[in-house]
Enzyme design. Structure first.
Site, mmCIF file in Angstrom:
data_model
loop_
_atom_site.group_PDB
_atom_site.id
_atom_site.type_symbol
_atom_site.label_atom_id
_atom_site.label_comp_id
_atom_site.label_asym_id
_atom_site.label_seq_id
_atom_site.Cartn_x
_atom_site.Cartn_y
_atom_site.Cartn_z
ATOM 1 C CD GLU A 119 -2.642 -1.129 2.651
ATOM 2 O OE1 GLU A 119 -2.445 -0.169 3.439
ATOM 3 O OE2 GLU A 119 -3.439 -2.049 2.886
ATOM 4 C CB THR A 120 0.492 4.613 -1.521
ATOM 5 O OG1 THR A 120 0.628 4.096 -2.842
ATOM 6 C CG2 THR A 120 1.192 5.956 -1.431
ATOM 7 C CE LYS A 121 4.556 5.593 7.124
ATOM 8 N NZ LYS A 121 3.293 5.762 7.830
ATOM 9 N NE ARG A 163 -3.494 4.635 11.125
ATOM 10 C CZ ARG A 163 -2.776 3.617 11.598
ATOM 11 N NH1 ARG A 163 -1.488 3.789 11.893
ATOM 12 N NH2 ARG A 163 -3.309 2.429 11.746
ATOM 13 C CD GLU A 178 -1.481 8.858 7.247
ATOM 14 O OE1 GLU A 178 -0.504 9.506 7.658
ATOM 15 O OE2 GLU A 178 -1.829 7.761 7.721
ATOM 16 C CE LYS A 193 2.719 14.300 8.956
ATOM 17 N NZ LYS A 193 2.256 13.338 9.957
ATOM 18 C CE LYS A 215 -1.301 -1.643 6.169
ATOM 19 N NZ LYS A 215 -2.614 -0.947 6.249
ATOM 20 C CE LYS A 240 7.452 2.932 11.247
ATOM 21 N NZ LYS A 240 7.081 4.103 12.084
ATOM 22 C CE LYS A 265 8.761 7.343 6.992
ATOM 23 N NZ LYS A 265 8.464 7.949 8.320
#
Length: 913
Positions: A269-271, A276, A329, A343, A432, A449, A451
């Protein structure tokens, strides 16, 4: 209170006496002893409860004590608006203590040395010694009385009623002992200093207490629901309109996903780089809760007619949806460009007037559903839960969307997804387990996650923790203008870090308004070098002690961009950053999520110290490093020829002590002196020889840069010196210190010493220069492939020294920019005359940038015109082929940077095609 409770029958002094005993217990078995004391107290409370109520239903519980034992988790009671300074003034006023008396000075300057005894180093400890001769030894107040008074103080603070607030403080002070006051102060400050973790308190109360608190985030509910220690919470209870701690992802690496999932498929999935958020819906009523359980329903809208978000998404829910809880999100959406904003930009998606200020609107990406029409779904596997999402709502672009999700099975699938996220300037990806159930506040439940900053060498941005501040001058006076940043030392048990090592000092990259706002949000403490905090470790002999410091648990993460990690004795890590600048104050991140010493070392090793964004390549780690280390020595020993082997030194006679205590390793010799003859000379002049250098080796001698020399250079820990230096020493019978021209390669420590004594061309700052030294310096200049690049870094060093806040004409000093005034990436077409980007190019040069005619290996930025993004894809394709990525930006970035007098973070200025 009219209603009798157990708390109204137990004296407050009984609780403070318990806390004092727990605090004083030390030693190996201290945890068990502390738990036993607390367990006995809880058992006594439960026994009284059972005797009094005799099994009748009641809301009375251990909550009255629990909220005092762990005040930092208490959310039912608002803030008191009282810090140490205000408490000191109140105590001085109430007790009529002279401000300049010894006790008055102790209270006002509680953090000064010699004001405390033993381990009572906080304000509460100082106050105890001031109050113990002024107050009675016994207290008449019960636990209920104290809670009522604290509730009144919180309410008075909310109503800005200083008179009532002072009156209630006086009431507590007059009816409690000095010991009671010590613990009462800590309760008010919400910092108990018990030496007893919240995990230990929870598990002593009930084995399911911490798990349930992570779901409901309410101490009151924990104490009411788990009053009976024999009753278990077998199933996680999630209730609409009650916040819970969301499930979290553990850190992952692309090259390890196959082993993590055992070759099975996983979701990618795209983070998104947002906030949150939980969305709770019950009929036409809505509530929104952040990751920390704070409610933002007022901002987003509690119904279809209020707020900046709910009115836009109310009709997206299908008619059959009566209630639901969604996890996702919250981000900002720019309708003018159809873009999801990150962000990392200068905005907060939680503020009410986001649309008015920036022209953005809130947008939520939903990736999980935890309740549907009253049915809790947390125990269902993820692959079944996500099917419910299609029964909940119809997504609308820019309003409410279903998170993108695809299946992967290999590490290359993971790397490809991460690279797409890097290109799109997204935060990263989530990987996941499709069979995972939802476990609130758990990081080990099958979610990972990934990154760019977790993968060594992919990013030039580091998340560091601000632990110290330096007072500014000029327009930055009266506030901290430069910051000491640190990295965390990981704990063995995976708990939050407790020790932080200094790493760098940063003072550029932010506006004066951002600096003021950040200073307002931090409660600085004066740094006392004679009583330095144990949690922040500086380098031994570090001269630039900060003027102020902040406890790590109250500190903020700052996102720092830099060019390189270099060796430095000035910081505890042994390294620091070259040309650091702040990208953003990340007040949205938890203090314990900053970079660790392990991650720093991994990043430094993988990037060879250079920080530059690039793409993930799992093939780079296809071979185990351990295998390489095992195979290399065997291969080397099998191919060493006789002329390169060491000599038998047992018959060599010593003629000098010139190199006594120094160990050498000779790799190869010169035409005049062979390897064996050099080794003989080393022993004759008092030195020792080894065939393979170690940490004890003084230096490596070599004439030619052969394969073994290259291998030693790549390890970057040895001084490799030219044979000519050693020859000059023994021929003159004089030890001659190294100079830069003697070196084939320098270790980090020697390089740092040379940097202090010589310029980059080997010209000494202190010693007179002769003809030969001048020739060597000019020869070194001639060897450099790019004089402009050298000059740029020299100027940047000078600017940082003399313009530490920010050099107005050096905004883009370290940027090498290709301005797209041509129509194709490979420049095959002719230059576009009168292009508006020609002015942009001149602006960049005027403010320090180096303009590149072609996209060479050192280009850091490519600037396009905001009105023509037709070639963005071609530049992205080119970027994928490079080891070092460049930023693709529009000319708006240049204009905004000049307007702000600082190089703006690149996030948010990428063109979208």
């Amino acid at each position: 209170m009219s209603t009798k409770t157990i708390a109204s029958a137990i004296k407050f002094s009984e609780l403070t006496g318990l806390l004092e005993k727990i605090k004083k217990i030390q030693g190996k078995s201290s945890l068990d002893q502390k738990k036993r004391l607390l367990s006995n107290f809880i058992a006594k409370w439960r026994e009284a409860h059972n005797t009094y109520y005799k099994g009748k239903a009641t809301d009375d519980s251990f909550y009255s004590a629990m909220r005092l034992i762990m005040p930092h988790l208490e959310k039912e009671r608002g803030p008191y608006g009282t810090k140490e300074t205000m408490l000191a003034k109140s105590y001085i006023s109430i007790l009529q203590i002279g401000e300049e008396s010894a006790d008055g000075r102790k209270l006002k300057h509680f953090s000064a040395p010699k004001h405390t005894k033993g381990d009572e180093s906080d304000f509460a400890g100082v106050a105890y010694y001031v109050l113990k001769d002024r107050l009675a030894d016994k207290t008449s107040l019960t636990i209920q009385d104290v809670n009522d008074a604290l509730d009144a103080i919180a309410l008075a603070n909310a109503n800005k009623d200083k008179v009532l607030k002072e009156k209630k403080l006086l009431y507590l002070l007059q009816n409690t002992s000095a010991l009671d006051n010590k613990w009462l102060i800590r309760m008010i400050l919400r910092d108990m200093k018990l030496g007893f973790s919240q995990h230990s308190v929870f598990t002593t109360f009930h084995q399911d207490a911490e798990d349930y608190f992570n779901v409901c985030t309410s101490l009151q509910k924990v104490c009411q629901r788990l009053h009976n220690p024999s009753v278990r919470m077998h199933e996680i209870e999630i209730t609409v309109f009650e916040p819970f701690r969301p499930m979290l992802g553990d850190r992952g690496q692309p090259n390890k996903v196959e082993s993590l999932f055992g070759g099975k498929e996983f979701f990618i999935e795209t983070k998104y780089d947002g906030e949150r958020m939980q969305l709770h819906k019950d009929k036409d009523e809505y509530k929104y809760f952040s990751r920390g359980g704070l409610e933002y329903s007022k901002t987003y809208g509690a119904n279809a007619f209020d707020g900046n978000f709910t009115p836009q998404i109310h009709n997206c829910f299908l008619p059959e949806v009566k209630s639901c809880i969604l996890d996702g999100e919250m981000m900002a959406y720019d309708a003018s460009t159809d873009t999801i904003m990150t962000k990392g930009g200068s905005f907060d998606v939680k503020v009410e007037n986001l649309f008015d200020k920036k022209g953005y609107t809130p947008c939520m990406s939903i990736f999980d559903v935890l309740m549907f029409n009253g049915k809790v779904l947390t125990n269902l596997p993820l692959r079944e839960r996500v099917k419910y999402l299609e029964e909940v709502l119809v997504p609308v672009q820019g309003r409410i969307m279903l998170g993108d999700r695809k299946l992967g099975k290999t590490k290359q699938d993971c790397a490809d997804a991460l690279n797409n996220a890097i290109d799109n300037r997204e935060e990263g990806i989530m990987v996941k387990d499709p069979e995972s159930i939802y476990k609130p506040n758990v990081r080990t439940g099958g979610w990972y996650k990934i990154k760019p900053e977790y993968v060594g060498g992919l990013m030039d941005e580091l998340d560091l923790l601000i632990v110290g501040g330096y007072m500014g001058k000029g327009r930055r006076s009266n506030m901290m203008s430069h910051f000491l940043c640190a990295v965390a030392v990981p704990t063995d048990d995976g708990s939050h870090p407790k020790v932080f090592h200094s790493f760098c000092k940063v003072g550029t990259g932010y506006s004066i308004d951002e600096l003021r706002q950040f200073n307002d949000e931090i409660d600085w403490l004066k740094y006392n070098k004679d009583k330095a905090p144990d949690c922040i470790v500086l380098a031994q002999g570090f001269k630039e002690k900060p003027d102020a410091w902040v406890p790590p648990s109250k500190a903020y993460i700052v996102q720092v961009k830099a060019a390189e990690i270099t060796a430095s004795r000035s910081f505890k890590t042994g390294y620091t950053l070259r040309f650091p600048r702040v990208e953003k104050f990340r007040t949205d991140k938890n203090w314990y999520d900053c970079m660790t010493t392990t991650e720093l070392e991994d990043l430094r090793n993988k990037s060879q110290g250079k920080l530059a964004g690039r793409h993930a390549d799992v093939s780079e780690e296809s071979e185990s490093p351990k295998k390489k280390r095992k195979l290399a020595p065997r291969q080397e020993r099998a191919t060493v020829a006789s002329q390169f082997r060491g000599i038998d030194t047992s018959t060599v006679l010593k003629i000098s002590e010139m190199f006594a205590g120094k160990e050498f390793s000779v790799i190869n010799g010169s035409a005049k002196y062979s390897k064996q003859s050099l080794e003989k000379k080393i022993v004759e002049y008092g030195g020792t020889i080894v065939q393979n250098p170690s940490s004890d080796t003084y230096c490596v001698l070599a004439e030619k840069v052969a394969l073994k020399v290259k291998n030693l250079i790549s390890r970057n820990i040895y001084d490799i010196v030219k044979v000519d230096w050693f020859v000059r020493c023994f021929e003159s019978n004089t030890y001659i210190p190294w100079v830069p021209s003697d070196m084939i390669h320098t270790s980090a420590i020697t390089a740092e010493r040379f940097a202090q004594e010589y310029d980059r061309y080997g010209d000494s700052y202190y010693n007179d220069t002769g003809t030969e030294q001048i020739k060597q310096a000019f020869a070194k200049i001639g060897e450099e492939k790019d004089g402009t690049s050298l000059m740029t870094e020299d100027v940047a060093e000078i600017e940082m020294k003399y313009f530490p806040d920010e050099c107005p004409l050096g905004i883009f000093r370290l940027a090498r920019v290709y301005v797209d005034v041509n129509h194709t990436v490979n420049n095959s077409e002719s230059h576009i005359p009168n292009s508006p980007l020609e002015i942009t190019s001149l602006d960049l040069r005027f403010y320090g940038a180096t303009i590149a005619d072609t996209i060479d290996d050192d280009v850091s930025h490519v600037v396009l015109h905001s009105g023509d993004v037709s070639r963005v894809k071609k530049f992205r394709d080119l970027n994928r082929k490079r080891d070092k990525k460049f930023h693709i930006l529009t000319d708006t970035w240049v204009l905004d940077s000049i307007k702000s007098s600082r190089m703006m973070p690149e996030r948010g200025y990428e063109p979208h095609c």
